[in-house]
Motif scaffolding. Structure first.
Motif, PDB file in Angstrom:
ATOM      1  N   TYR A  46      -5.914  -2.173  -0.762  1.00 31.22           N
ATOM      2  CA  TYR A  46      -6.050  -1.190  -1.840  1.00 31.22           C
ATOM      3  C   TYR A  46      -6.556  -1.863  -3.112  1.00 31.22           C
ATOM      4  O   TYR A  46      -6.099  -2.928  -3.506  1.00 31.22           O
ATOM      5  CB  TYR A  46      -4.697  -0.528  -2.079  1.00 31.22           C
TER       6      TYR A  46
ATOM      7  N   ARG B 240      -1.566   9.722  -4.503  1.00 31.94           N
ATOM      8  CA  ARG B 240      -2.980   9.353  -4.468  1.00 31.94           C
ATOM      9  C   ARG B 240      -3.172   8.049  -3.696  1.00 31.94           C
ATOM     10  O   ARG B 240      -4.085   7.918  -2.869  1.00 31.94           O
ATOM     11  CB  ARG B 240      -3.512   9.198  -5.887  1.00 31.94           C
ATOM     12  N   GLN B 241      -2.330   7.072  -3.992  1.00 28.72           N
ATOM     13  CA  GLN B 241      -2.429   5.788  -3.312  1.00 28.72           C
ATOM     14  C   GLN B 241      -2.131   5.924  -1.824  1.00 28.72           C
ATOM     15  O   GLN B 241      -2.812   5.319  -0.984  1.00 28.72           O
ATOM     16  CB  GLN B 241      -1.456   4.790  -3.945  1.00 28.72           C
TER      17      GLN B 241
ATOM     18  N   TRP C 217     -12.538   9.146  -3.053  1.00 26.03           N
ATOM     19  CA  TRP C 217     -12.179   7.948  -2.291  1.00 26.03           C
ATOM     20  C   TRP C 217     -13.427   7.088  -2.163  1.00 26.03           C
ATOM     21  O   TRP C 217     -14.482   7.571  -1.742  1.00 26.03           O
ATOM     22  CB  TRP C 217     -11.657   8.309  -0.907  1.00 26.03           C
TER      23      TRP C 217
ATOM     24  N   ASN D 243     -10.629   2.349  -2.935  1.00 22.43           N
ATOM     25  CA  ASN D 243      -9.910   2.845  -4.114  1.00 22.43           C
ATOM     26  C   ASN D 243      -9.984   4.362  -4.130  1.00 22.43           C
ATOM     27  O   ASN D 243     -10.745   4.975  -3.357  1.00 22.43           O
ATOM     28  CB  ASN D 243     -10.523   2.270  -5.399  1.00 22.43           C
ATOM     29  N   ILE D 244      -9.210   4.970  -4.987  1.00 17.27           N
ATOM     30  CA  ILE D 244      -9.262   6.415  -5.174  1.00 17.27           C
ATOM     31  C   ILE D 244      -9.186   6.688  -6.673  1.00 17.27           C
ATOM     32  O   ILE D 244      -8.331   6.120  -7.368  1.00 17.27           O
ATOM     33  CB  ILE D 244      -8.132   7.124  -4.393  1.00 17.27           C
TER      34      ILE D 244
ATOM     35  N   ALA E 270      -5.174   7.371  -0.212  1.00 20.01           N
ATOM     36  CA  ALA E 270      -6.256   6.391  -0.147  1.00 20.01           C
ATOM     37  C   ALA E 270      -6.083   5.466   1.041  1.00 20.01           C
ATOM     38  O   ALA E 270      -7.038   5.157   1.765  1.00 20.01           O
ATOM     39  CB  ALA E 270      -6.298   5.581  -1.445  1.00 20.01           C
TER      40      ALA E 270
ATOM     41  N   ASN F 216      -1.869  -1.371   1.798  1.00 23.89           N
ATOM     42  CA  ASN F 216      -2.003  -0.380   0.727  1.00 23.89           C
ATOM     43  C   ASN F 216      -1.182  -0.779  -0.503  1.00 23.89           C
ATOM     44  O   ASN F 216      -0.383  -0.010  -1.031  1.00 23.89           O
ATOM     45  CB  ASN F 216      -1.600   1.000   1.229  1.00 23.89           C
TER      46      ASN F 216
END
Length: 420
Positions: A216, A252-253, A233, A221-222, A256, A194
């Motif tokens: 990631y 957010r990451q 997502w 991705n998001i 994801a 990630n």
């Protein structure tokens, strides 16, 4: 039993080994064999990396439990109670079973000396094995290659972003640190990486071990969408619309990466998209850009972040909530091995005033010592020897237009929570 009271066990463990941190697997592996630690759960998720480990564990744990699986988790450090470190089906382990686990480890270790972390890790694994959950989610304590958690083989390895921290033990570059973190990888075991730009050392180890890897911003991705408060997502074949369960842009990451990991563990395409989203509802984690209701008029946020990348994420989150009329103050307390100046520099143009807190603990910096580390352009308004004095000052000086962030260390946040 050596002790009947949890605090007595913990105080004794702090004195048991000659070093507070002594990386290596020989001692812990030997005692684990005597405890017959083996298959602790049907599936094991090991979470390593620099930032976002606790949030990642919380998201996996909440989603899997709401999906109907039994779960267990092990994290460190704790904020207020040691029991926070071990959860069985979302519930903190009580004092009595913890004492029982410590006694089991004590009996098995014989004359083997263990660090505080090793002792606690073995107790956690013993409790989780007795519970036999569908999923156990284990957070690596420090590094990975020589961390006690590595004695358990993972079915999924989740690497969060790699940054600079704990240089004394892991090295002074992302490449060196990445090598240590990648030490938890296993041949053929799938990996979530990630990090959009992982160190070459991590990618080389993934390739050497032949691990399936989802990275990631390469494989998933998001992104923001046209629905307020929602995110999309995006994977190679799947798409989910999600509501971030934890506050902060950086979450957010983390979210994801967990969805990507769930896709490696489960056939997510068999779940309704709405169920995938709803299973994150209720995810909680103290001390991660957490807003608190307090007696202070100002908005209060707490975050245990203590390194450069954490500061960057916090600055981004503060910039989103800052209003033209608001004033942002940071109460900062840090440990001596942290890069104080780099941490503070990330908030330039966002923070209006710095309040410094002395930490009277092992490796803790005094407020004067923190100030000496800072650039002369940093506006230090006040220095406090204790949190109670800071709260009294805040009561008389901050208004409902102001925001205060308490950060810099787990210790800083713990002291603040205890004083409320």
């Amino acid at each position: 039993m050596r002790f009947q009271i949890l605090d007595q066990w913990l105080d004794w463990q702090l004195q048991l080994h000659t070093k507070s941190i002594d990386l290596g697997l020989d001692r812990v592996s030997e005692v684990a064999d005597r405890l017959r630690i083996g298959s602790i759960a049907k599936q094991i998720i090991t979470v390593a990396g620099t930032n976002g480990k606790g949030s990642t564990v919380a998201c996996y744990e909440n989603w899997l439990y709401r999906a109907g699986f039994s779960v267990a988790s092990y994290t460190s450090p704790h904020l207020l109670r040691y029991n926070e470190r071990i959860k069985l089906d979302m519930q903190m382990v009580a004092d009595a079973p913890l004492c029982e686990a410590f006694e089991a480890v004590d009996q098995a270790r014989k004359d083997t000396s263990l660090t505080y972390f090793e002792f606690g890790t073995l107790a956690a694994l013993w409790l989780i094995q007795n519970h036999q959950p569908d999923y156990a989610i284990l957070e690596v304590g420090l590094g990975g290659r020589l961390d006690a958690v590595k004695i358990i083989d993972a079915d999924l390895v989740h690497l969060t972003s790699i940054g600079i921290d704990h240089q004394e033990w892991l090295g002074d570059s992302r490449e060196k640190i990445g090598f240590e973190k990648a030490g938890v990888l296993r041949a053929g075991v799938p990996v979530v990486c990630n990090d959009s730009q992982p160190p070459r050392s991590v990618l080389d180890e993934i390739e050497r071990l032949g691990c399936q890897c989802l990275q990631y911003q390469r494989d998933f991705n998001i992104v923001e969408c046209d629905e307020e408060g929602k995110l999309d997502w995006l994977g190679s074949e799947l798409k989910f619309r999600l509501t971030p369960p934890l506050a902060g842009i950086h979450q957010r990451q983390n979210l994801a990466g967990v969805v990507a990991g769930l896709g490696l563990l489960l056939p997510l395409d068999r779940y309704e998209p709405s169920a995938v989203a709803q299973n994150f509802d209720g995810t909680e984690l103290a001390g991660r850009f957490q807003r608190l209701a307090t007696k202070l008029e100002a908005e209060v946020y707490i975050d245990v972040g203590h390194n450069h990348d954490a500061a960057k994420a916090l600055a981004a989150s503060l910039s989103v909530i800052k209003q033209p009329s608001s004033r942002i103050v940071v109460l900062l307390g840090m440990l001596a091995d942290k890069e104080t100046a780099k941490f503070v520099a990330e908030f330039e143009g966002i923070v209006d005033g710095w309040w410094l807190l002395s930490l009277n603990c092992e490796r803790g910096l005094s407020a004067d010592a923190i100030e000496r580390r800072l650039d002369s352009t940093v506006k230090v308004e006040y220095k406090f020897s204790n949190v109670e004095a800071m709260i009294n000052h805040a009561l008389s000086s901050l208004t409902n237009q102001d925001i205060i962030l308490v950060t810099g260390s787990f210790v800083t946040v713990e002291l603040f929570l205890q004083a409320l």
